[in-house]
Design a protein around this motif. Structure first.
Motif, PDB file in Angstrom:
ATOM      1  N   GLU A 161       0.830  -1.208   0.000  1.00 32.70           N
ATOM      2  CA  GLU A 161       0.000   0.000   0.000  1.00 32.70           C
ATOM      3  C   GLU A 161       0.868   1.262   0.000  1.00 32.70           C
ATOM      4  OE1 GLU A 161      -2.972  -0.187   3.054  1.00 32.70           O
ATOM      5  OE2 GLU A 161      -4.013  -1.866   2.091  1.00 32.70           O
ATOM      6  N   GLN A 162       1.875   1.232  -0.872  1.00 35.33           N
ATOM      7  CA  GLN A 162       2.778   2.363  -1.033  1.00 35.33           C
ATOM      8  C   GLN A 162       3.056   2.599  -2.513  1.00 35.33           C
ATOM      9  OE1 GLN A 162       6.219   1.058   1.214  1.00 35.33           O
ATOM     10  NE2 GLN A 162       5.583   2.216   3.024  1.00 35.33           N
ATOM     11  N   THR A 163       3.379   3.843  -2.828  1.00 32.61           N
ATOM     12  CA  THR A 163       3.825   4.192  -4.177  1.00 32.61           C
ATOM     13  C   THR A 163       5.262   4.688  -4.093  1.00 32.61           C
ATOM     14  OG1 THR A 163       1.601   4.782  -4.910  1.00 32.61           O
ATOM     15  CG2 THR A 163       3.449   5.700  -6.171  1.00 32.61           C
ATOM     16  N   THR A 164       6.126   4.086  -4.878  1.00 26.84           N
ATOM     17  CA  THR A 164       7.506   4.562  -4.990  1.00 26.84           C
ATOM     18  C   THR A 164       7.559   5.504  -6.174  1.00 26.84           C
ATOM     19  OG1 THR A 164       8.343   2.492  -4.071  1.00 26.84           O
ATOM     20  CG2 THR A 164       9.914   3.875  -5.274  1.00 26.84           C
ATOM     21  N   LEU A 165       7.987   6.733  -5.929  1.00 27.30           N
ATOM     22  CA  LEU A 165       7.917   7.802  -6.923  1.00 27.30           C
ATOM     23  C   LEU A 165       9.312   8.280  -7.289  1.00 27.30           C
ATOM     24  CD1 LEU A 165       6.448  10.084  -8.507  1.00 27.30           C
ATOM     25  CD2 LEU A 165       6.283  11.326  -6.336  1.00 27.30           C
ATOM     26  N   TYR A 166       9.637   8.179  -8.581  1.00 19.89           N
ATOM     27  CA  TYR A 166      10.898   8.709  -9.103  1.00 19.89           C
ATOM     28  C   TYR A 166      10.611   9.924  -9.980  1.00 19.89           C
ATOM     29  CZ  TYR A 166      13.341   4.376  -7.818  1.00 19.89           C
ATOM     30  OH  TYR A 166      13.890   3.328  -7.134  1.00 19.89           O
ATOM     31  N   ARG A 167      11.354  10.999  -9.759  1.00 20.25           N
ATOM     32  CA  ARG A 167      11.365  12.145 -10.657  1.00 20.25           C
ATOM     33  C   ARG A 167      12.788  12.289 -11.165  1.00 20.25           C
ATOM     34  NH1 ARG A 167       7.757  16.184  -7.005  1.00 20.25           N
ATOM     35  NH2 ARG A 167       5.753  15.224  -7.426  1.00 20.25           N
ATOM     36  N   PHE A 168      13.042  11.646 -12.304  1.00 21.24           N
ATOM     37  CA  PHE A 168      14.408  11.501 -12.782  1.00 21.24           C
ATOM     38  C   PHE A 168      15.053  12.827 -13.166  1.00 21.24           C
ATOM     39  CE2 PHE A 168      12.602   7.213 -13.945  1.00 21.24           C
ATOM     40  CZ  PHE A 168      13.265   6.523 -12.952  1.00 21.24           C
ATOM     41  N   GLU A 169      14.249  13.837 -13.487  1.00 18.46           N
ATOM     42  CA  GLU A 169      14.812  15.146 -13.832  1.00 18.46           C
ATOM     43  C   GLU A 169      15.359  15.865 -12.603  1.00 18.46           C
ATOM     44  OE1 GLU A 169      12.275  16.631 -17.683  1.00 18.46           O
ATOM     45  OE2 GLU A 169      11.347  16.872 -15.719  1.00 18.46           O
ATOM     46  N   GLU A 170      14.904  15.463 -11.427  1.00 21.12           N
ATOM     47  CA  GLU A 170      15.304  16.150 -10.199  1.00 21.12           C
ATOM     48  C   GLU A 170      16.326  15.366  -9.391  1.00 21.12           C
ATOM     49  OE1 GLU A 170      11.727  16.910  -8.049  1.00 21.12           O
ATOM     50  OE2 GLU A 170      10.768  17.946  -9.732  1.00 21.12           O
ATOM     51  N   THR A 171      16.089  14.056  -9.219  1.00 22.23           N
ATOM     52  CA  THR A 171      16.963  13.243  -8.371  1.00 22.23           C
ATOM     53  C   THR A 171      16.780  11.777  -8.717  1.00 22.23           C
ATOM     54  OG1 THR A 171      17.487  12.601  -6.083  1.00 22.23           O
ATOM     55  CG2 THR A 171      15.188  13.155  -6.575  1.00 22.23           C
TER      56      THR A 171
END
Length: 200
Positions: A161-171
């Motif tokens: 019940e979790q979402t792993t979130l990547y924002r590759f432009e930032e980090t």
């Protein structure tokens, strides 16, 4: 090769995913991907075909709810991006070498869209984790999407019940957000999604 057989008798488990049993000197190509037997789906990664298992009810519910939420937001804001749910072919590097079928793809560059699907990296990719896809979604696809230029990648995991979130432009470091907390959507400044609310 054409009409590749992806039946269990001709397959083995690789990293939790059903993969083709291939001779070591055999490499599959885009032609094999596009000539799979009717009703069979797979992804082409580094010359290997990985069969896609049938999704669970919760898997499908999450895809439907998330797709509808994004679609409503895009339409109500006269947005230019388009959203597609699987099955939808993404020619990830636009070179006919890697074809994936993300659970949800958001594409904001209309020049990337063709009759075949998406030619290049989507802006946002969402994968809903299944027991058979855990290693692929968390490790292999994360690296593929980062290298291809995907701006934002969500791994929605019903088991934790979790979402792993990547924002590759930032980090390169992910944020881990419980389903009961709002997820800020990186490609849309004013949009937040609470997955627990969607599932009510």
């Amino acid at each position: 090769m054409s009409k590749t057989n992806l039946t269990p008798a001709n397959a083995y488990t690789y990293g939790g995913n059903l993969a083709m049993s291939l001779p070591s000197n055999t490499t599959y190509t885009a032609d094999d991907y596009w000539n799979l037997p009717d009703g069979e789906r797979a992804e082409l990664i580094n010359g290997q075909l990985y069969a896609l298992a049938s999704p669970s009810r919760m898997h499908q519910k999450l895809i439907i709810e998330l797709t509808f939420y994004f679609q409503q937001y895009i339409k109500s804001n006269n947005g230019d991006c388009e959203i597609y749910a699987a099955p939808f072919a993404v020619n990830l590097n636009a070179n006919d070498q890697t074809f994936v079928e993300p659970d949800i793809s958001v594409i904001c560059d209309p020049d990337k869209l063709s009759d075949r699907g998406c030619e290049g990296a989507p802006d946002l990719v969402i994968e809903v984790v299944s027991p058979s896809s855990r290693r692929m979604d968390y490790i292999r696809k994360m690296a593929l999407y980062a290298d291809a230029g995907v701006r934002e990648y969500w791994i929605v995991d019903p088991a934790t019940e979790q979402t792993t979130l990547y924002r590759f432009e930032e980090t390169d470091a992910p944020a881990i957000i419980p389903f009961n907390q709002d997820i800020p959507v990186g490609i849309y400044e004013n949009l937040q999604i609470n997955i627990a609310d969607l599932l009510q």
